[in-house]
Scaffold this motif. Sequence first.
Motif, PDB file in Angstrom:
ATOM      1  N   UNK A 198      18.728 -15.464  37.920  1.00 47.80           N
ATOM      2  CA  UNK A 198      17.509 -14.875  37.375  1.00 47.80           C
ATOM      3  C   UNK A 198      17.071 -13.705  38.248  1.00 47.80           C
ATOM      4  N   UNK A 199      16.869 -12.564  37.627  1.00 46.54           N
ATOM      5  CA  UNK A 199      16.467 -11.382  38.374  1.00 46.54           C
ATOM      6  C   UNK A 199      17.637 -10.547  38.867  1.00 46.54           C
ATOM      7  N   UNK A 200      18.807 -11.151  38.922  1.00 47.88           N
ATOM      8  CA  UNK A 200      19.998 -10.427  39.374  1.00 47.88           C
ATOM      9  C   UNK A 200      20.756  -9.836  38.203  1.00 47.88           C
ATOM     10  N   UNK A 201      20.626 -10.502  37.072  1.00 47.72           N
ATOM     11  CA  UNK A 201      21.326 -10.038  35.881  1.00 47.72           C
ATOM     12  C   UNK A 201      20.453 -10.325  34.665  1.00 47.72           C
ATOM     13  N   UNK A 202      20.668  -9.550  33.638  1.00 47.65           N
ATOM     14  CA  UNK A 202      19.934  -9.709  32.390  1.00 47.65           C
ATOM     15  C   UNK A 202      20.943  -9.744  31.259  1.00 47.65           C
ATOM     16  N   UNK A 203      20.576 -10.417  30.196  1.00 45.12           N
ATOM     17  CA  UNK A 203      21.499 -10.549  29.089  1.00 45.12           C
ATOM     18  C   UNK A 203      21.013  -9.705  27.910  1.00 45.12           C
TER      19      UNK A 203
END
Length: 86
Positions: free
Chosen positions: A20-25
Motif C-alpha cells: 500500500x502506497x508503493x504501488x497502485x492498480x
Amino acid sequence: MLPDTDALYASLEARDGRFDGLAFVCVKTTGIFCRLTCPARTPFRRNVEFRGSVAACQAAGFRACKRCRPDQAGLPSAGRVSVTAS
Ligand SMILES: [Zn+2]
C-alpha cells in the motif's frame, strides 16, 4: 522499481496492505486506479496494470477511485478509511 506483478496481484487479492502506497492498480476496464487495499471487488488480472505512483496513474489517463482515494496523500494505511460517503 515495482515489485513483481505476481506479488502485487496476490497482495491486491488479499488486501494485505503490503505494498500500500508503493504501488497502485489501474483498472483498464473502468479507467480508475486504486490503492492495493481498496474494498472494491478485485478486478481480473488481465484488466489491471500496476504503477508506482499516483502521478504515473494519472499520466496514463486513469482517475482516482472514490472509495479508496489513492490521490489523497498521507492517509493512514489499510483498515482505517472511514466510509462516510453515501
Ligand atoms: Zn479503489
